[in-house]
Design a protein around this motif. Structure first.
Motif, PDB file in Angstrom:
ATOM      1  N   GLY A  91       6.152  -3.006 -12.028  1.00  0.00           N
ATOM      2  CA  GLY A  91       6.295  -1.573 -11.829  1.00  0.00           C
ATOM      3  C   GLY A  91       4.999  -0.800 -12.010  1.00  0.00           C
ATOM      4  O   GLY A  91       4.820   0.271 -11.423  1.00  0.00           O
ATOM      5  N   LYS A  92       4.062  -1.338 -12.795  1.00  0.00           N
ATOM      6  CA  LYS A  92       2.783  -0.647 -12.983  1.00  0.00           C
ATOM      7  C   LYS A  92       1.883  -0.750 -11.755  1.00  0.00           C
ATOM      8  O   LYS A  92       0.924  -0.015 -11.627  1.00  0.00           O
ATOM      9  CB  LYS A  92       2.049  -1.188 -14.211  1.00  0.00           C
ATOM     10  N   LEU A  93       2.217  -1.644 -10.854  1.00  0.00           N
ATOM     11  CA  LEU A  93       1.461  -1.786  -9.614  1.00  0.00           C
ATOM     12  C   LEU A  93       1.873  -0.725  -8.585  1.00  0.00           C
ATOM     13  O   LEU A  93       1.138  -0.448  -7.643  1.00  0.00           O
ATOM     14  CB  LEU A  93       1.659  -3.194  -9.046  1.00  0.00           C
ATOM     15  N   VAL A  94       3.032  -0.118  -8.796  1.00  0.00           N
ATOM     16  CA  VAL A  94       3.567   0.882  -7.866  1.00  0.00           C
ATOM     17  C   VAL A  94       2.950   2.248  -8.152  1.00  0.00           C
ATOM     18  O   VAL A  94       2.931   2.700  -9.305  1.00  0.00           O
ATOM     19  CB  VAL A  94       5.103   0.979  -7.994  1.00  0.00           C
ATOM     20  N   LYS A  95       2.461   2.903  -7.095  1.00  0.00           N
ATOM     21  CA  LYS A  95       1.983   4.277  -7.258  1.00  0.00           C
ATOM     22  C   LYS A  95       3.174   5.119  -7.682  1.00  0.00           C
ATOM     23  O   LYS A  95       4.264   5.007  -7.134  1.00  0.00           O
ATOM     24  CB  LYS A  95       1.399   4.794  -5.939  1.00  0.00           C
ATOM     25  N   ARG A  96       2.976   5.986  -8.646  1.00  0.00           N
ATOM     26  CA  ARG A  96       4.093   6.725  -9.194  1.00  0.00           C
ATOM     27  C   ARG A  96       3.756   8.200  -9.351  1.00  0.00           C
ATOM     28  O   ARG A  96       2.582   8.552  -9.324  1.00  0.00           O
ATOM     29  CB  ARG A  96       4.531   6.101 -10.517  1.00  0.00           C
ATOM     30  N   PRO A  97       4.817   8.966  -9.520  1.00  0.00           N
ATOM     31  CA  PRO A  97       6.236   8.612  -9.496  1.00  0.00           C
ATOM     32  C   PRO A  97       6.727   8.378  -8.071  1.00  0.00           C
ATOM     33  O   PRO A  97       6.071   8.773  -7.109  1.00  0.00           O
ATOM     34  CB  PRO A  97       6.908   9.843 -10.095  1.00  0.00           C
ATOM     35  N   VAL A  98       7.891   7.756  -7.981  1.00  0.00           N
ATOM     36  CA  VAL A  98       8.574   7.594  -6.703  1.00  0.00           C
ATOM     37  C   VAL A  98       9.847   8.424  -6.797  1.00  0.00           C
ATOM     38  O   VAL A  98      10.680   8.197  -7.672  1.00  0.00           O
ATOM     39  CB  VAL A  98       8.920   6.120  -6.413  1.00  0.00           C
ATOM     40  N   LEU A  99       9.968   9.404  -5.914  1.00  0.00           N
ATOM     41  CA  LEU A  99      11.137  10.271  -5.900  1.00  0.00           C
ATOM     42  C   LEU A  99      12.010   9.885  -4.723  1.00  0.00           C
ATOM     43  O   LEU A  99      11.516   9.760  -3.593  1.00  0.00           O
ATOM     44  CB  LEU A  99      10.714  11.736  -5.770  1.00  0.00           C
ATOM     45  N   VAL A 100      13.292   9.677  -4.986  1.00  0.00           N
ATOM     46  CA  VAL A 100      14.246   9.316  -3.942  1.00  0.00           C
ATOM     47  C   VAL A 100      15.386  10.322  -3.979  1.00  0.00           C
ATOM     48  O   VAL A 100      16.025  10.517  -5.015  1.00  0.00           O
ATOM     49  CB  VAL A 100      14.796   7.883  -4.138  1.00  0.00           C
ATOM     50  N   ARG A 101      15.593  10.960  -2.838  1.00  0.00           N
ATOM     51  CA  ARG A 101      16.697  11.926  -2.689  1.00  0.00           C
ATOM     52  C   ARG A 101      17.329  11.681  -1.326  1.00  0.00           C
ATOM     53  O   ARG A 101      16.784  12.083  -0.297  1.00  0.00           O
ATOM     54  CB  ARG A 101      16.179  13.345  -2.778  1.00  0.00           C
TER      55      ARG A 101
END
Length: 119
Positions: A91-101
């Motif tokens: 999960g630290k490899l993922v650019k964040r935050p990820v918002l899903v709507r």
């Protein structure tokens, strides 16, 4: 019916904190999912990456330790599928935050993008 908002975030990430503050200040209570404990799944990424309008490599947190541990040459040589698999494991490899709507997916926090989506 209100479409739920999920935010994949890291507690020690100031950008994630800023995104949560922005959402709450606009009356939006996101379901916050700890991205390190629950990274996105292969199925989620298969839907979210196209929905985000970003290429797979734009999903990488290139300023983090996980990225540096892999190394740019190895990332450059990797296939999209290999990168997606890495994202599901770290999960630290993922650019964040990820918002899903619903069908909307935003990667990173840019207030102007959140305004377009919510206001």
């Amino acid at each position: 019916m209100v479409t739920p908002v999920t935010l994949l975030a890291y507690a020690k990430c100031q950008t994630c904190t800023n995104a949560i503050k922005w959402l709450k200040s606009h009356g939006i209570e996101p379901e916050v999912r700890p991205i390190v404990d629950e990274p996105p799944t292969l199925e989620e990424l298969s839907a979210w990456i196209p929905a985000s309008g970003l290429g797979v490599r734009k999903w990488l947190n290139t300023s983090g330790q996980s990225y540096r541990a892999i190394g740019k040459p190895k990332v450059d040589a990797a296939s999209d599928l290999e990168i997606i698999r890495w994202l599901t494991k770290d999960g630290k490899l993922v650019k964040r935050p990820v918002l899903v709507r619903g069908a909307d997916v935003l990667v990173g926090f840019r207030p102007e993008a959140y305004e377009v989506l919510f206001l």
